[in-house]
Motif scaffolding. Structure first.
Motif, PDB file in Angstrom:
ATOM      1  N   VAL A  25       0.838  -1.206   0.000  1.00 13.39           N
ATOM      2  CA  VAL A  25       0.000   0.000   0.000  1.00 13.39           C
ATOM      3  C   VAL A  25       0.866   1.246   0.000  1.00 13.39           C
ATOM      4  CG1 VAL A  25      -1.765   1.282   1.253  1.00 13.39           C
ATOM      5  CG2 VAL A  25      -1.879  -1.215   1.155  1.00 13.39           C
ATOM      6  N   VAL A  26       1.891   1.248   0.840  1.00 11.89           N
ATOM      7  CA  VAL A  26       2.787   2.401   0.904  1.00 11.89           C
ATOM      8  C   VAL A  26       3.503   2.610  -0.425  1.00 11.89           C
ATOM      9  CG1 VAL A  26       4.804   3.383   2.078  1.00 11.89           C
ATOM     10  CG2 VAL A  26       3.092   2.103   3.386  1.00 11.89           C
ATOM     11  N   ILE A  27       3.997   1.514  -0.995  1.00 17.77           N
ATOM     12  CA  ILE A  27       4.730   1.615  -2.263  1.00 17.77           C
ATOM     13  C   ILE A  27       3.801   2.070  -3.388  1.00 17.77           C
ATOM     14  CG2 ILE A  27       5.976   0.281  -4.004  1.00 17.77           C
ATOM     15  CD1 ILE A  27       7.163  -1.367  -1.737  1.00 17.77           C
ATOM     16  N   LEU A  28       2.559   1.602  -3.373  1.00 19.95           N
ATOM     17  CA  LEU A  28       1.601   2.038  -4.396  1.00 19.95           C
ATOM     18  C   LEU A  28       1.372   3.549  -4.317  1.00 19.95           C
ATOM     19  CD1 LEU A  28      -0.419   1.437  -6.629  1.00 19.95           C
ATOM     20  CD2 LEU A  28      -2.134   0.946  -4.848  1.00 19.95           C
ATOM     21  N   ILE A  29       1.223   4.060  -3.101  1.00 15.53           N
ATOM     22  CA  ILE A  29       1.036   5.503  -2.930  1.00 15.53           C
ATOM     23  C   ILE A  29       2.275   6.265  -3.400  1.00 15.53           C
ATOM     24  CG2 ILE A  29       0.697   7.326  -1.221  1.00 15.53           C
ATOM     25  CD1 ILE A  29      -0.960   5.349   0.405  1.00 15.53           C
ATOM     26  N   LEU A  30       3.458   5.729  -3.095  1.00 15.14           N
ATOM     27  CA  LEU A  30       4.689   6.383  -3.522  1.00 15.14           C
ATOM     28  C   LEU A  30       4.816   6.393  -5.043  1.00 15.14           C
ATOM     29  CD1 LEU A  30       7.224   4.934  -0.914  1.00 15.14           C
ATOM     30  CD2 LEU A  30       6.294   7.253  -0.983  1.00 15.14           C
ATOM     31  N   VAL A  31       4.441   5.285  -5.679  1.00 10.96           N
ATOM     32  CA  VAL A  31       4.538   5.202  -7.139  1.00 10.96           C
ATOM     33  C   VAL A  31       3.562   6.163  -7.809  1.00 10.96           C
ATOM     34  CG1 VAL A  31       4.177   3.682  -9.110  1.00 10.96           C
ATOM     35  CG2 VAL A  31       5.432   2.858  -7.124  1.00 10.96           C
ATOM     36  N   LEU A  32       2.408   6.356  -7.200  1.00 10.00           N
ATOM     37  CA  LEU A  32       1.425   7.277  -7.774  1.00 10.00           C
ATOM     38  C   LEU A  32       1.852   8.736  -7.627  1.00 10.00           C
ATOM     39  CD1 LEU A  32      -1.962   5.669  -6.641  1.00 10.00           C
ATOM     40  CD2 LEU A  32      -0.945   5.662  -8.927  1.00 10.00           C
ATOM     41  N   GLY A  33       2.778   9.006  -6.708  1.00 14.65           N
ATOM     42  CA  GLY A  33       3.225  10.389  -6.487  1.00 14.65           C
ATOM     43  C   GLY A  33       3.740  11.077  -7.734  1.00 14.65           C
TER      44      GLY A  33
END
Length: 239
Positions: free
Chosen positions: A66-74
């Motif tokens: 979840v954290v990595i997905l949010i970071l990738v969407l940044g």
């Protein structure tokens, strides 16, 4: 969810104070890294930490998905503009650089969690930070490590119960409300059980903690940590 796993790797044999110092120094040098070679070097060190702790990158990506997905969407969100030219590369690159700093820090923290018992983590914190602040921080970290997996299990249980009662047919808003109410109710019950358990076990602010002792294996890690801090200070001062 990543938790402590007993083992005999190099990361397991290091003193927890050494690993805490390394995490701090690594985070400092990661946030000051700006060039592509520096970011690549930070990533290599992060992957090397996982290797030394015998943690698979797949398990880390699954735990932090979840954290990595949010970071990738940044970077994607940063590139979008409300008017022409609609996409801008410069903001996306700045955001991507930030993502490249954070992900290796997650790798190092995963290696620490996997290789360090909770009691040793608490002992390292309380012996590094003196007085009641260190005791309070040590207790907080210990309880967090122990109860986050429990709360995640409660989340799965509640979600499965909603699905078993055809909750999937309801709207997303109704499902979110129901899930939130049940999770809060379970969390409050857990807190009451925790309070009773602490009283039953005669909770003490300063219990007998495990003995910590440095070894020769800690020396190169400390030297590397000092080197990281020196590099970060040089970058910050622009020397």
């Amino acid at each position: 969810m990543l938790t402590y796993t007993p083992g005999s790797t190099l990361a397991h044999r290091l003193d927890p104070r050494t690993k805490l110092a390394f995490q701090f120094a690594f985070a400092l040098v990661a946030f000051t890294a700006s060039t592509a070679p520096q970011l690549f070097g930070v990533l290599v060190v992060g992957l090397g930490s996982l290797r030394l702790a015998s943690v698979s990158i797949r398990a880390v990506l699954r735990a932090y998905r979840v954290v990595i997905l949010i970071l990738v969407l940044g970077p994607v969100v940063a590139a979008v503009t409300p008017g022409p030219p609609w996409l801008r590369l410069a903001p996306a690159l700045i955001s991507l650089r930030s993502v490249a700093r954070i992900i290796p820090i997650l790798f190092v923290s995963a290696a620490f969690i996997h290789s360090t018992p909770i009691r040793e983590t608490r002992a390292a914190i309380q012996r590094t930070i003196p007085g009641r602040p260190g005791q309070l921080l040590g207790v907080g970290v210990g309880l967090t490590f122990r109860y986050v997996p429990v709360l995640r299990a409660d989340l799965r249980t509640v979600r499965d119960a909603i699905r078993a009662r055809n909750g999937d047919t309801r709207s997303l808003w109704e499902r979110s409300q129901r899930l939130t109410v049940l999770l809060v109710d379970r969390a409050l019950r857990r807190s009451d059980q925790l309070a009773v358990a602490l009283q039953a076990h005669c909770f003490a602010w300063n219990p007998t903690l495990p003995r910590l002792q440095f070894s020769r294996l800690d020396i190169p890690v400390w030297l590397l940590s000092v080197g990281f801090v020196a590099v970060a200070v040089v970058d910050l001062l622009g020397l």
